[in-house]
Design a protein around this motif. Structure first.
Motif, mmCIF file in Angstrom:
data_model
loop_
_atom_site.group_PDB
_atom_site.id
_atom_site.type_symbol
_atom_site.label_atom_id
_atom_site.label_comp_id
_atom_site.label_asym_id
_atom_site.label_seq_id
_atom_site.Cartn_x
_atom_site.Cartn_y
_atom_site.Cartn_z
ATOM 1 N N LEU A 75 0.819 -1.212 0.000
ATOM 2 C CA LEU A 75 0.000 0.000 0.000
ATOM 3 C C LEU A 75 0.851 1.259 0.000
ATOM 4 O O LEU A 75 0.528 2.250 -0.656
ATOM 5 N N PHE A 76 1.968 1.224 0.719
ATOM 6 C CA PHE A 76 2.855 2.389 0.813
ATOM 7 C C PHE A 76 3.561 2.638 -0.513
ATOM 8 O O PHE A 76 3.578 3.755 -1.035
ATOM 9 N N SER A 77 4.151 1.606 -1.091
ATOM 10 C CA SER A 77 4.922 1.765 -2.326
ATOM 11 C C SER A 77 4.021 2.006 -3.530
ATOM 12 O O SER A 77 4.395 2.716 -4.465
ATOM 13 N N ASN A 78 2.815 1.440 -3.514
ATOM 14 C CA ASN A 78 1.897 1.586 -4.646
ATOM 15 C C ASN A 78 1.560 3.053 -4.893
ATOM 16 O O ASN A 78 1.552 3.519 -6.049
ATOM 17 N N LYS A 79 1.274 3.796 -3.822
ATOM 18 C CA LYS A 79 0.899 5.203 -3.960
ATOM 19 C C LYS A 79 2.026 6.023 -4.564
ATOM 20 O O LYS A 79 1.823 6.797 -5.512
ATOM 21 N N TYR A 80 3.237 5.867 -4.046
ATOM 22 C CA TYR A 80 4.361 6.685 -4.519
ATOM 23 C C TYR A 80 4.791 6.292 -5.933
ATOM 24 O O TYR A 80 5.227 7.140 -6.712
ATOM 25 N N TRP A 81 4.663 5.037 -6.274
ATOM 26 C CA TRP A 81 5.005 4.612 -7.630
ATOM 27 C C TRP A 81 4.021 5.211 -8.638
ATOM 28 O O TRP A 81 4.439 5.729 -9.679
ATOM 29 N N LEU A 82 2.732 5.161 -8.321
ATOM 30 C CA LEU A 82 1.726 5.728 -9.215
ATOM 31 C C LEU A 82 1.909 7.239 -9.370
ATOM 32 O O LEU A 82 1.780 7.782 -10.470
ATOM 33 N N ASP A 83 2.200 7.933 -8.273
ATOM 34 C CA ASP A 83 2.418 9.382 -8.336
ATOM 35 C C ASP A 83 3.614 9.709 -9.225
ATOM 36 O O ASP A 83 3.567 10.654 -10.027
ATOM 37 N N TYR A 84 4.679 8.936 -9.095
ATOM 38 C CA TYR A 84 5.893 9.173 -9.901
ATOM 39 C C TYR A 84 5.618 8.953 -11.385
ATOM 40 O O TYR A 84 5.969 9.794 -12.229
ATOM 41 N N MET A 85 4.963 7.848 -11.729
ATOM 42 C CA MET A 85 4.685 7.544 -13.130
ATOM 43 C C MET A 85 3.673 8.523 -13.730
ATOM 44 O O MET A 85 3.766 8.884 -14.907
ATOM 45 N N THR A 86 2.719 8.987 -12.910
ATOM 46 C CA THR A 86 1.737 9.957 -13.397
ATOM 47 C C THR A 86 2.401 11.281 -13.749
ATOM 48 O O THR A 86 2.125 11.876 -14.792
ATOM 49 N N LYS A 87 3.294 11.762 -12.885
ATOM 50 C CA LYS A 87 4.014 13.009 -13.162
ATOM 51 C C LYS A 87 4.859 12.883 -14.426
ATOM 52 O O LYS A 87 4.931 13.815 -15.232
ATOM 53 N N TYR B 159 4.235 10.932 -16.962
ATOM 54 C CA TYR B 159 3.318 10.893 -18.101
ATOM 55 C C TYR B 159 2.820 12.296 -18.446
ATOM 56 O O TYR B 159 2.757 12.679 -19.621
ATOM 57 N N LEU B 160 2.478 13.084 -17.430
ATOM 58 C CA LEU B 160 1.956 14.432 -17.654
ATOM 59 C C LEU B 160 2.991 15.342 -18.305
ATOM 60 O O LEU B 160 2.647 16.215 -19.109
ATOM 61 N N MET B 161 4.252 15.157 -17.979
ATOM 62 C CA MET B 161 5.302 15.993 -18.549
ATOM 63 C C MET B 161 5.478 15.746 -20.048
ATOM 64 O O MET B 161 5.986 16.610 -20.771
ATOM 65 N N GLU B 162 5.058 14.597 -20.543
ATOM 66 C CA GLU B 162 5.229 14.259 -21.956
ATOM 67 C C GLU B 162 4.050 14.700 -22.822
ATOM 68 O O GLU B 162 4.133 14.631 -24.052
ATOM 69 N N LEU B 163 2.951 15.158 -22.205
ATOM 70 C CA LEU B 163 1.788 15.571 -22.975
ATOM 71 C C LEU B 163 2.041 16.921 -23.653
ATOM 72 O O LEU B 163 2.670 17.806 -23.087
ATOM 73 N N LYS B 164 1.509 17.088 -24.859
ATOM 74 C CA LYS B 164 1.634 18.333 -25.609
ATOM 75 C C LYS B 164 0.258 18.996 -25.701
ATOM 76 O O LYS B 164 -0.665 18.457 -26.305
ATOM 77 N N TRP B 165 0.156 20.176 -25.080
ATOM 78 C CA TRP B 165 -1.113 20.881 -25.011
ATOM 79 C C TRP B 165 -1.120 22.079 -25.953
ATOM 80 O O TRP B 165 -0.083 22.696 -26.208
ATOM 81 N N ILE B 166 -2.307 22.430 -26.446
ATOM 82 C CA ILE B 166 -2.490 23.640 -27.233
ATOM 83 C C ILE B 166 -3.726 24.381 -26.711
ATOM 84 O O ILE B 166 -4.629 23.779 -26.122
ATOM 85 N N MET B 167 -3.739 25.703 -26.930
ATOM 86 C CA MET B 167 -4.861 26.536 -26.513
ATOM 87 C C MET B 167 -5.568 27.065 -27.759
ATOM 88 O O MET B 167 -4.948 27.712 -28.607
ATOM 89 N N LEU B 168 -6.860 26.793 -27.858
ATOM 90 C CA LEU B 168 -7.662 27.231 -28.999
ATOM 91 C C LEU B 168 -8.642 28.299 -28.543
ATOM 92 O O LEU B 168 -9.429 28.071 -27.606
ATOM 93 N N GLU B 169 -8.598 29.467 -29.179
ATOM 94 C CA GLU B 169 -9.564 30.525 -28.894
ATOM 95 C C GLU B 169 -10.715 30.436 -29.889
ATOM 96 O O GLU B 169 -10.502 30.238 -31.092
ATOM 97 N N ILE B 170 -11.932 30.596 -29.381
ATOM 98 C CA ILE B 170 -13.136 30.512 -30.215
ATOM 99 C C ILE B 170 -13.734 31.905 -30.353
ATOM 100 O O ILE B 170 -14.052 32.554 -29.350
ATOM 101 N N LYS B 171 -13.883 32.362 -31.592
ATOM 102 C CA LYS B 171 -14.584 33.612 -31.876
ATOM 103 C C LYS B 171 -15.813 33.289 -32.712
ATOM 104 O O LYS B 171 -15.730 32.529 -33.674
ATOM 105 N N PHE B 172 -16.936 33.841 -32.324
ATOM 106 C CA PHE B 172 -18.179 33.494 -32.987
ATOM 107 C C PHE B 172 -18.795 34.729 -33.635
ATOM 108 O O PHE B 172 -18.465 35.866 -33.292
ATOM 109 N N PRO B 173 -19.685 34.542 -34.601
ATOM 110 C CA PRO B 173 -20.299 35.676 -35.293
ATOM 111 C C PRO B 173 -21.211 36.483 -34.374
ATOM 112 O O PRO B 173 -21.564 36.046 -33.280
#
Length: 425
Positions: free
Chosen positions: A27-39, A41-55
């Motif tokens: 239980l102790f190691s499972n939490k810290y391992w998941l937190d490490y792998m999640t961080k 994974y998040l660092m490898e994601l590529k995000w973009i920001m899209l602005e929406i303009k409407f008529p």
């Protein structure tokens, strides 16, 4: 008697440490391992920001935005346990955003770059005249160490008053079965408030969503079953062998202690309940709630979090203004169904000891998760809720022609096709 109980615990620990120790270590190691792998994974994601303009003229109701969210649900993908542990993979999510800055109002969708085509195609399908462009993230201009000597900030998250299956008041109440001149858009009040901000004030509203499967409907079905007097059976899922083994030992320990202090007759006897229908005895309010829950769970859902932040220079900072933004969401509350409330667990200013000193750290923590669009989707039971596409379209949609907001970010000129007799070169 207390010494006897302690001797029992001591005997159990000494005799069965070889079962207790692996469980505790897992239980102790499972939490810290998941937190490490999640961080990672998040660092490898590529995000973009899209602005929406409407008529300037939008003739559609929030039903169009509901269809957009339905199309966005195609990104639904639950990571396999293997990928979750070995790669830290999380389900995809999006950030639907409204920004009020200096009196102007802007719409954004923050998404992973690989889902850009999905977002744009479904937006254009419902609103052919809109413009979508990739822009820089406006939140980069907000210092991470806010509040500073010159700048202050305050924000919070919203949660629901009741279980997710209970719906909020949705847009059909404001739009359907009404003449055009009688329609009211619930988002109009928010736009009027955002357009009144000073040039140096900003309020950002983030609606974080992640498409989910149909398992969330089970809780709603159980609620309705209880209302009508049906027996609700709990599903017992088998877990890991070590967890099952330790669970049986824990139950045996508790049972032994109860027998030691209470005796053999202290056990709880099973009593069979006769199932009776209570439908004829339900009040009109209870019948309405049961019907509303069934309608709510009939549509596809998203894991959802709502978070907003107000920031401004200290000389003009007004803590009452973000509470006005929170008041916008309260118009969807109903007494017999569901509604919004502030999540006090993450709101700056909580606690009584060294309150002012701790509030600065709490504000900086909130600014940090706001900038990162932190979405703990795998822990949604403690943070956030499930919304269906109708509820999402209610709190976020492009306003119609009957909403007069001059400072909305709109297209300068109406698009049109070239004339048919235009000469070709």
């Amino acid at each position: 008697m207390l010494e006897d109980a302690l001797s029992v615990y001591k005997y159990i620990i000494v005799s069965y440490w070889w079962i207790i120790a692996p469980v505790a270590l897992f239980l102790f190691s499972n939490k810290y391992w998941l937190d490490y792998m999640t961080k990672k994974y998040l660092m490898e994601l590529k995000w973009i920001m899209l602005e929406i303009k409407f008529p300037r003229e939008v003739m559609k109701t929030p039903k169009a935005m509901e269809q957009f969210f339905a199309g966005l649900h195609a990104a639904q993908k639950d990571p396999k346990k293997k990928d979750r542990y070995l790669k830290g993979t999380l389900a995809p999510w999006f950030s639907i955003e409204i920004l009020g800055h200096g009196g102007g109002i802007y719409f954004y969708v923050r998404t992973e770059s690989k889902y850009r085509n999905l977002v744009e195609s479904h937006l254009y399908a419902q609103y052919p005249q809109i413009e979508i462009m990739e822009v820089e993230d406006y939140i980069f201009n907000l210092p991470s160490e806010t509040p500073t000597k010159e700048l202050d900030a305050w924000g919070t998250e919203l949660i629901l008053n009741k279980e997710d299956a209970y719906p909020i008041r949705t847009y059909p109440v404001f739009f359907e079965d009404k003449e055009a001149e009688e329609r009211t858009d619930p988002i109009a009040g928010l736009f009027e408030f955002l357009s009144s901000l000073n040039p140096q004030e900003s309020i950002g509203i983030h609606i974080l969503i992640s498409p989910t499967d149909d398992k969330w409907k089970e809780s709603g079905e159980k609620l309705v079953a209880k209302m009508v007097g049906k027996e609700v059976k709990t599903d017992k899922k088998e877990g890991l062998l070590v967890i099952k083994e330790s669970s049986s030992w824990i139950h045996a320990i508790i049972d032994g202690i109860i027998k030691f202090f209470v005796g053999e007759s202290g056990g709880v006897k099973d009593v069979k309940k006769e199932e009776k229908s209570v439908i004829p005895f339900l009040t009109p309010g209870q019948k309405e709630a049961a019907m509303a829950i069934e309608k709510n769970i009939s549509k596809i859902g998203f894991k959802t979090m709502i978070r907003f932040l107000y920031w401004a220079p200290k000389e003009i900072f007004d803590k009452d203004k973000p509470t006005v933004a929170a008041g916008f969401f309260r118009q969807f509350n109903t007494q017999n169904l569901n509604g919004f409330k502030i999540n006090k667990k993450v709101t700056p200013g909580r606690g009584k000891i060294f309150k002012k000193r701790r509030e600065i750290g709490q504000k900086r923590f909130f600014v940090g998760i706001f900038k990162k669009r932190y979405f703990p989707g795998h822990k949604i039971k403690t943070r956030g809720f499930i919304f269906n596409i109708e509820e999402l379209a209610t709190i976020f949609h492009i306003p119609g022609t009957f909403v007069e907001a001059e400072k909305l970010s709109k297209i300068g000129a109406k698009k049109g096709s070239p004339p048919s007799d235009l000469p070709m070169i």
